[in-house]
Design a protein around this motif. Structure first.
Motif, PDB file in Angstrom:
ATOM      1  N   HIS A  89       2.019   5.057  12.358  1.00 47.01           N
ATOM      2  CA  HIS A  89       2.586   5.944  10.676  1.00 47.01           C
ATOM      3  C   HIS A  89       1.577   7.143  11.956  1.00 47.01           C
ATOM      4  CE1 HIS A  89       3.582   2.078   9.497  1.00 47.01           C
ATOM      5  NE2 HIS A  89       2.140   1.652  10.154  1.00 47.01           N
ATOM      6  N   GLU A 272       2.811   2.363   1.114  1.00 47.09           N
ATOM      7  CA  GLU A 272       3.276   2.611   2.024  1.00 47.09           C
ATOM      8  C   GLU A 272       2.853   3.970   2.418  1.00 47.09           C
ATOM      9  OE1 GLU A 272       7.352   3.133  -0.165  1.00 47.09           O
ATOM     10  OE2 GLU A 272       7.046   1.503  -1.123  1.00 47.09           O
ATOM     11  N   GLN A 273       2.003   3.391   2.797  1.00 46.01           N
ATOM     12  CA  GLN A 273       0.944   4.315   3.663  1.00 46.01           C
ATOM     13  C   GLN A 273       1.145   6.064   3.019  1.00 46.01           C
ATOM     14  OE1 GLN A 273       2.545   1.964   5.272  1.00 46.01           O
ATOM     15  NE2 GLN A 273       1.312   1.570   6.148  1.00 46.01           N
TER      16      GLN A 273
ATOM     17  N   PRO B 377       3.166  -2.925   5.911  1.00 49.10           N
ATOM     18  CA  PRO B 377       4.220  -2.159   5.705  1.00 49.10           C
ATOM     19  C   PRO B 377       6.075  -2.896   5.617  1.00 49.10           C
ATOM     20  CG  PRO B 377       2.603  -1.264   8.015  1.00 49.10           C
ATOM     21  CD  PRO B 377       2.652  -2.877   7.485  1.00 49.10           C
ATOM     22  N   GLU B 380       5.536  -4.436   2.559  1.00 48.68           N
ATOM     23  CA  GLU B 380       5.495  -3.735   1.549  1.00 48.68           C
ATOM     24  C   GLU B 380       6.934  -3.371   1.042  1.00 48.68           C
ATOM     25  OE1 GLU B 380       3.545  -3.188   0.011  1.00 48.68           O
ATOM     26  OE2 GLU B 380       4.117  -1.211  -1.733  1.00 48.68           O
ATOM     27  N   SER B 384       8.824  -3.628  -2.419  1.00 48.41           N
ATOM     28  CA  SER B 384       9.082  -1.900  -3.284  1.00 48.41           C
ATOM     29  C   SER B 384      10.586  -2.384  -3.415  1.00 48.41           C
ATOM     30  CB  SER B 384       8.371  -1.387  -2.125  1.00 48.41           C
ATOM     31  OG  SER B 384       8.920  -0.489  -1.408  1.00 48.41           O
ATOM     32  N   LYS B 386      12.650  -1.416  -0.649  1.00 43.71           N
ATOM     33  CA  LYS B 386      13.155  -0.750   0.359  1.00 43.71           C
ATOM     34  C   LYS B 386      14.313  -0.928   0.663  1.00 43.71           C
ATOM     35  CE  LYS B 386      11.188   3.878  -0.456  1.00 43.71           C
ATOM     36  NZ  LYS B 386      10.145   3.968  -0.726  1.00 43.71           N
TER      37      LYS B 386
END
Lengths: 322, 408
Positions: A89, A272-273, B377, B380, B384, B386
């Motif tokens: 990230h 989501e960061q 992540p 997530e 979400s 995605k």
């Protein structure tokens, strides 16, 4: 972690007229001078210079804080930029921080100037309003975070309630990736008190005669604002833009509190960061993943970046009032 | 104005100075006593202060000439402070350590191995004990342990779900009946959600990793189905409801997954909420995650023998139940746990059940990073919408393999 020091060299003042140097006192003056700046100097060396140099050294090592650092040369730097397995990230945190800066700095300046103009315009109670508008600055970051978590609450939040009055549908501010940065920037703008005070001082220093001349020339309030006030405030704006960008690039406390305040939530930077500020990313590697070497490297990347940005601003932005 | 501010600042500095002096003289008064410094998390229950204080004075009474300095640090700051202390050589003698950090600290030599004869393994629950083991060796004492379970609002959920199918249908039913109420607070794709998720994977007979054979398993069908379960629960549990502060306690959600610390908080702040707790629903096998506090002795600390004695004192049958309850968890000492099982309230029984089937986290030094930076992540992305659950977990598993240098 390196905190950049923007040192301004004081302009050399020529000896005032009529002041004669007494012979033989120079050396003692010198000593007294050193004594007087000693506290600041000691503070600077112990708490700023030494840690910064140490961080530079550690940025070339792999160090977990517990065992002896291992020299790895430039590997931390190359891995940060190119190894997205080790630092998945890193680029995201840069993107988030730049976006935040681009939104937060202008928003803060507009809010500060608006407040300063209002306070400057009122005759009575300006002290009270100045105090009220300055309060967010002196409020503890943790309290600010907690309060805004409630204000942004998707069900009971005041922000949604107010927007609801003008027909804007309820938003889940802190949990929708696209809304996180505007929401954070809005808090920053709410905390614009210091910029507001500086703008206020700038406004007070605009000579009344110029305003009067503009009125006589037939300039309306809008024209006066854009043709007189804004150009006259340019040095102030320049200062606030430079310091504002430096502060925004280092945003940390607010993001940390907003996304971890619940205690059990762990700090991974929001949905989501989307709120993974660069300094938060440094913090996670330094203290959560025990990768102090990489964290030091990130600090130095930030330092260099801030120096470049500041240099560019000094070079290309208009600083003088006109 | 400025003068007044200066005056206030001067007063503050003076006060701070006086406070520092006060503290100093008090310590000086202890004279030649042997001092043991113990670091622990800041109190999380109302009774914690008293309980810890009593345990401390009992220990000092039993060991004349010994003084135990207890330093309480907010949990969020604990690892930061500990890291700085270790780097600066101002380490405590003995202190709490997060379960996933034990393996890293042991491999670095930051903490001492428990000397033979100090701890009788048969006295402790195995799940909790295993969180202290690295390569078969023991590096710490479990102090208390905890797990997450299913909280349910009795007004909305008369009988708690036992299986995944029941969970889905109950959640859907709640939201259908009142669209303003969510079925369940679905965990998020953050570090906390990623800590709970292995319990769900376990409920489908899956595992996160196979450490012995260096295999990543969280991209296997059992894990993918576990993530899919959370995805499937979202339509009946919209985020705009469950993201509200204390959604479950406010009656906005029928169920939530959380730990025993929330039992006390909800009872305290929401006395009218009629709720209870059940073990996590499962698909094939009852399972759960484990958390809690371990305590270790630092290599750079002093008074090692006394430090182990202190840990024995914290975990003996007399003290462990009250201490664990004060810390918001459950006793790790079997005798204490079995003797006092009945003293745990109705809501706590589910956690006791859950702990019997709890599985320790993988003893991989980088686990926190994998948990936060890779698994969270991935959860997530799937939640979400995605990516699909399979896509995101395959991606996460590949990243983990690359990070650890594992091939499969």
């Amino acid at each position: 972690m390196a905190s950049p020091v923007v040192a301004q060299r004081p302009a050399e003042t020529p000896p005032g007229p009529g002041r004669r140097r007494r012979p033989g006192v120079g050396r003692r003056d010198h000593l007294i001078g050193w004594l007087l700046i000693a506290p600041a100097l000691v503070y600077f060396i112990i708490f700023l210079l030494y840690p910064a140099l140490a961080a530079l050294y550690y940025s070339f090592t792999e160090w977990d804080l517990h065992s002896a650092p291992i020299w790895v040369g430039l590997q931390n730097y190359t891995d940060l930029f190119f190894d997205d397995v080790k630092y998945p990230h890193f680029w995201k945190s840069i993107q988030v921080t730049l976006q935040y800066t681009l939104v937060a700095v202008p928003l803060t300046l507009i809010a500060a100037l608006g407040q300063a103009l209002l306070i400057n315009a009122i005759r009575r109670g300006s002290n009270l309003f100045r105090l009220l508008l300055f309060l967010p600055v002196v409020t503890a970051e943790a309290a600010v975070g907690a309060i805004w978590r409630w204000l942004y609450d998707p069900q009971y939040g005041l922000v949604n309630a107010v927007l609801g009055l003008v027909g804007i549908p309820r938003q889940n501010w802190l949990n929708t990736p696209e809304l996180v940065i505007p929401a954070l920037a809005f808090i920053a703008a709410w905390q614009c008190g210091i910029s507001m005070i500086i703008y206020l001082a700038g406004l007070k220093s605009i000579p009344e005669s110029i305003r009067e001349a503009a009125v006589i020339d037939g300039a309306g309030p809008v024209q006066r604002f854009f043709k007189v006030i804004v150009p006259m405030l340019r040095p102030t704006t320049f200062y606030l833009v430079v310091t504002g960008i430096i502060a925004a690039l280092q945003v940390f406390g607010l993001v940390y509190v907003i996304f971890s305040g619940g205690g059990n939530r762990s700090v991974t930077g929001g949905p989501e960061q989307s709120g993974l500020a660069y300094v938060l990313h440094i913090y996670l590697y330094a203290f959560r993943y025990n990768a102090m070497g990489a964290a030091c490297a990130m600090s130095f990347i930030l330092l260099v970046f801030i120096m470049i940005i500041t240099f560019v601003q000094f070079k290309f932005m208009k600083q003088e009032a006109s | 104005m400025i003068r007044r501010v200066t005056g206030a600042a001067a007063a503050a500095v003076l006060l701070a100075g006086l406070a520092a002096c006060g503290g100093g003289s008090e310590e000086g008064g202890a004279g030649s006593a042997t001092e043991l410094t113990y670091w622990m998390f800041q109190d999380r229950t109302p009774q914690a202060g008293e309980v810890v204080e009593k345990i401390r004075t009992d220990f000092e009474k039993a060991n004349p000439g010994v003084k135990v300095n207890i330093v309480k640090i907010p949990k969020d700051d604990y690892n930061t402070k500990l890291g700085s202390a270790l780097a600066g050589n101002t380490v405590p003698d003995v202190g709490i350590l997060d379960q996933p950090l034990v393996s890293r600290f042991a491999q670095e030599g930051t903490i001492k191995e428990v000397p033979a004869g100090t701890l009788n393994e048969a006295d402790f629950w195995e799940g909790a004990l295993n969180t202290n083991k690295v390569g078969g060796k023991l590096y710490g004492f479990p102090i208390d342990h905890t797990a997450v379970a299913l909280f349910y609002n009795k007004a909305l959920v008369p009988t708690p779900p036992k299986t995944w199918d029941e969970l889905k249908s109950i959640s859907a039913g709640i939201h259908q009946k009142d669209p303003k109420v969510a079925g369940i607070v679905v965990p998020k794709g953050d570090g906390y959600g990623a800590w709970m998720w292995p319990g769900v994977v376990g409920g489908n007979g899956g595992q996160m990793v196979d450490e012995a054979n260096k295999k990543i398993l969280f991209d296997q069908p059992q894990a993918v189905e576990a993530l899919q379960l959370w995805v499937d629960l979202l339509p009946s549990s919209p985020r705009e409801i469950t993201d509200s502060d204390q959604a479950f306690a406010n009656g906005l959600a029928g169920m939530m997954i959380s730990g025993p610390w929330d039992v006390a908080t909800i009872k305290d702040q929401f006395p009218d909420l009629d709720f209870s707790v059940a073990p996590l629903p499962y698909k094939t096998t009852p399972a759960g995650n484990i958390g809690g506090e371990n305590a270790v002795v630092f290599t750079k600390g002093k008074n090692e023998a006394l430090a182990w004695k202190w840990l024995q004192h914290l975990t003996n049958a007399t003290n462990n139940t009250t201490l664990a309850q004060a810390l918001g968890g459950f006793p790790v000492n079997k005798e204490a746990a079995e003797r006092d099982a009945a003293t745990f309230g109705e809501q706590q029984q589910a956690f006791l059940e859950q702990l019997k089937v709890a599985q320790a986290r993988p003893a991989i030094p980088q686990w926190i990073q994998i948990n936060d930076e890779i698994i969270a992540p991935a959860l997530e992305s799937a939640l979400s919408g995605k990516m699909t659950a399979q896509e995101s977990l395959t991606d996460a598993a590949n990243k983990t393999r690359a990070l650890l240098g594992w091939n499969s």
